[in-house]
Design an enzyme around this catalytic site. Structure first.
Site, PDB file in Angstrom:
ATOM      1  N   GLU B  49     -85.618  25.223  -7.547  1.00  0.00           N
ATOM      2  CA  GLU B  49     -86.501  25.685  -8.580  1.00  0.00           C
ATOM      3  C   GLU B  49     -87.879  26.001  -7.776  1.00  0.00           C
ATOM      4  O   GLU B  49     -88.284  25.368  -6.871  1.00  0.00           O
ATOM      5  CB  GLU B  49     -86.962  24.548  -9.605  1.00  0.00           C
ATOM      6  CG  GLU B  49     -85.998  24.007 -10.626  1.00  0.00           C
ATOM      7  CD  GLU B  49     -86.760  23.133 -11.486  1.00  0.00           C
ATOM      8  OE1 GLU B  49     -85.896  22.372 -12.245  1.00  0.00           O
ATOM      9  OE2 GLU B  49     -87.898  22.828 -11.406  1.00  0.00           O
ATOM     10  N   ASP B  60     -98.794  20.811 -15.739  1.00  0.00           N
ATOM     11  CA  ASP B  60     -98.677  20.309 -14.259  1.00  0.00           C
ATOM     12  C   ASP B  60     -99.774  19.441 -13.966  1.00  0.00           C
ATOM     13  O   ASP B  60    -100.958  19.619 -14.412  1.00  0.00           O
ATOM     14  CB  ASP B  60     -98.805  21.580 -13.423  1.00  0.00           C
ATOM     15  CG  ASP B  60     -97.388  22.179 -13.352  1.00  0.00           C
ATOM     16  OD1 ASP B  60     -96.323  21.323 -13.354  1.00  0.00           O
ATOM     17  OD2 ASP B  60     -97.306  23.330 -13.533  1.00  0.00           O
TER      18      ASP B  60
END
Lengths: 410, 263
Positions: B49, B60
């Protein structure tokens, strides 16, 4: 009434939470069920008379609504043209329009059984309003505020702490309002069960833009009957003017007049040091382009690669690189006009208002007032302008003193 | 069949779990990212990824936020991210690459142009955090038409009523987010995750890969054991952020991969 084939400008958003192409629900999967639940509960509350009865009782006895609609005689005379009225939302409890919306969201949060309220704040007005209502109802309150704003709005930080809120300075990103909103979303995604996110403006994922607008619309609804009372039955304003960061006070003033074709609607963005390619401003509509941030598609300040830029304004409350999606739509279809005012022009309007009307305005509505000062002299004496005095300037006196080169002892 | 589909077919044939890693493109510079990427398959990584940096990464935690900031400060762009993939593909035609990020940089490029460029560069799938099924018309459906997998996140808040909607236009694999929270935060607990994976399995034949809160060889093993594989991101990004030499980063990755492959 409305043009281009629509029956009304007041039916949005659609089922996908869109105003034209703007708005929507651009959030992570973790938050999606929460947002759908909120929408369902809000739709129920919206038509529940007991919900509005509770709101009206608190608006009257706790906030002090209706706020006056004040004809400003000396300002009008000074400008020599249109009659200028001020909607005095700075007289609300906590000193700004923010509490109109906070009350609605917190009553809803209580009905949803949520026990912890989180909020983001820029200038601190929304944070103070949220901390206030949480104190009143005994709810835990956490406010995210950019570290830079914590510094320049110290009195509001202290107010929030006095009211029992936990203020978390946000250092992620550049430590401004948009970063505070990011951190509030990160909190919400972590504390999904007990936490209600009380957004302070007409932005964010659906249903926030519509819900916040509905709560703030009390401003325009009151203007409607108050002006009729003072100027005669059926008299509508010819022009309504309000400052825009995210755009909640403006949406509150504008919304009830959207279908009155005779009413000119003008939103005033923060032009900072000037709307040019130096990008030292927060004028999303005049200096940005459509993008996706914080759950909605709207005009954003961004670079060619879709990275979000920092806004710049003397006013922390307007310092946001986006704008509510409904404003983006009203801009694109041409129902409202959007202009920008520089820091310098806002400071001049601030001082003039103090001296001519005995009202110390916040820097946010000083932007709206600066635009009124530009247009009023060009308009006939029977033209009525209503501007939204959406906040009082006590919080801004240190900033203003600094810009005027005055030392204020603290 | 994309490289992702082919990879899962071969993993299934050999009875192995998938080990997936996340790194941020351009953190701290393109040369480092390319060197790490080139070493990942040899360290046991099945799927890469690649993070597309964004100024406002709402899902995040601090580790990946800072990685994105470092990348952007170093001048990373969408074009340079695609160039990295192209450079990787000159020597590796089989390891699947999933681009993971947020919608605005893609929307800003224009969806059609982006999809053409991504496909041409050698990207196989997309994970776009802020595009739930309610916004499928934006990118998910055009991406599938362009031959890219669109990998959706399922989360602890995705209840049975909602699950079919989440699975409907998902392809490649399902990314199960082990916790309510942001990347790099709380630890994933196998006893919480196992029943959730089982629940999703009842509704789909797609592989289920678990991510968020996995940071040691042991946790990689215990999570991989109850799913079709696992993802490690922040723990690796942290090593890169600390300025560790590429060989050391890859040695750490290998320890995680060995853990996951024991699972």
């Amino acid at each position: 009434m409305a043009e281009d084939g629509l029956n009304s400008f007041m039916t949005g958003p659609d089922e996908q939470g869109r105003f034209g192409m703007f708005g929507g629900r651009f959030v992570s999967e973790t938050l999606m069920p929460l947002i759908l639940d909120l929408e369902e509960r809000y739709n129920f509350a919206k038509t529940d008379p007991s919900f509005w009865a509770e709101m009206e009782d608190l608006w009257k006895h706790y906030v002090g609504r209706p706020s006056p609609l004040y004809f400003a005689p000396r300002l009008t005379e000074h400008l020599g043209g249109a009659k200028v009225y001020m909607k005095r939302d700075e007289l609300n409890h906590t000193g700004a329009h923010k509490i109109n919306n906070v009350l609605g969201q917190i009553i809803l949060a209580r009905r949803m059984g949520k026990t912890r309220i989180i909020a983001e704040t820029g200038a601190g007005q929304h944070g103070v309003a949220t901390a206030t209502v949480c104190a009143k109802f005994g709810l835990k309150c956490v406010v995210y505020m950019g570290a830079h704003d914590v510094e320049r709005q110290a009195p509001n930080v202290f107010r929030m702490r006095l009211l029992g809120a936990e203020v978390i300075p946000v250092t992620s990103g550049r430590g401004t309002l948009k970063d505070a909103m990011n951190d509030a979303l990160r909190d919400w995604v972590t504390n999904v069960r007990d936490t209600f996110y009380c957004i302070g403006t007409v932005a964010g994922p659906h249903p926030y833009p519509a819900m916040v607008r509905d709560f703030q619309s009390i401003i325009g609804k009151e203007v409607r009957w108050q002006l009729a009372e003072q100027e005669g039955e059926g008299r509508l304003p010819d022009t309504v003017v309000a400052a825009i960061g995210g755009g909640s006070n403006a949406m509150g003033l504008f919304f009830p007049f959207l279908d009155d074709a005779s009413v000119n609607i003008i939103g005033v963005e923060a032009g900072g040091k000037g709307v040019d390619d130096r990008m030292q401003h927060c004028a999303s509509l005049t200096g940005g382009r459509p993008g996706v941030l914080h759950g909605n598609r709207t005009y954003l300040l961004q670079d060619n690669d879709g990275q979000i830029l920092e806004g710049f304004s003397i006013s922390a409350g307007l310092d946001y690189p986006g704008i509510g999606p409904e404003h983006s739509w009203l801009h694109d279809i041409g129902r409202a006009q959007y202009v920008s005012i520089t820091d310098k022009e806002a400071l001049e309007a601030f001082q003039l208002c103090c001296r001519l009307e005995g009202i110390i305005p916040a820097l946010e509505p000083s932007h709206a007032l600066a635009h009124v000062m530009k247009i009023a002299p060009t308009l006939p004496k029977d033209h009525i302008i209503v501007m939204n005095m959406c906040g009082r300037g006590d919080k801004d006196i240190f900033t203003v003193a600094k810009h005027l080169g005055v030392q204020v002892a603290v | 069949m994309t490289r992702i589909d082919a990879k899962f077919a071969s993993l299934k044939a050999s009875g192995k779990k998938a080990f997936v890693t996340y790194i941020m493109a351009g953190d701290p510079d393109e040369a480092t990212t390319l060197a790490v990427m080139q070493g990942l398959p040899g360290a046991g990584v099945d799927i890469i990824e690649l993070g597309l940096p964004f100024t406002d990464p709402m899902a995040d935690g601090p580790t990946i936020q800072l990685a994105g900031q470092r990348a952007l400060e170093g001048g990373m762009t969408l074009d340079k991210t695609l160039a990295l993939v192209r450079a990787f593909r000159t020597a590796d035609q089989t390891t699947p690459i999933v681009l993971m990020g947020y919608y605005n940089p893609i929307y800003s490029r224009g969806v059609d142009l982006f999809l053409t460029q991504a496909k041409e560069a050698g990207i196989d799938g997309l994970i776009v955090v802020d595009l739930p099924p309610e916004e499928d018309d934006e990118l998910c459906i055009p991406a599938q038409k362009a031959g890219l997998n669109f990998i959706r996140l399922a989360t602890p808040t995705t209840d049975d009523k909602r699950l079919p909607k989440v699975l409907q236009n998902t392809s490649g694999f399902v990314y199960y987010v082990s916790i309510t929270g942001i990347t790099g935060a709380a630890a994933a607990r196998p006893e919480d995750v196992a029943p959730e994976v089982a629940r999703i399995k009842r509704s789909t034949d797609l592989p289920i890969i678990v991510g968020f809160g996995i940071n040691t060889p042991d946790s990689a093993q215990s999570i991989a054991a109850i799913a079709d594989g696992c993802v490690v991101g922040s723990a690796i990004v942290k090593e890169i952020g600390a300025g560790k030499p590429v060989a050391e980063v890859l040695a750490f990755v290998k320890s995680l991969a060995d853990g996951a492959h024991r699972g």
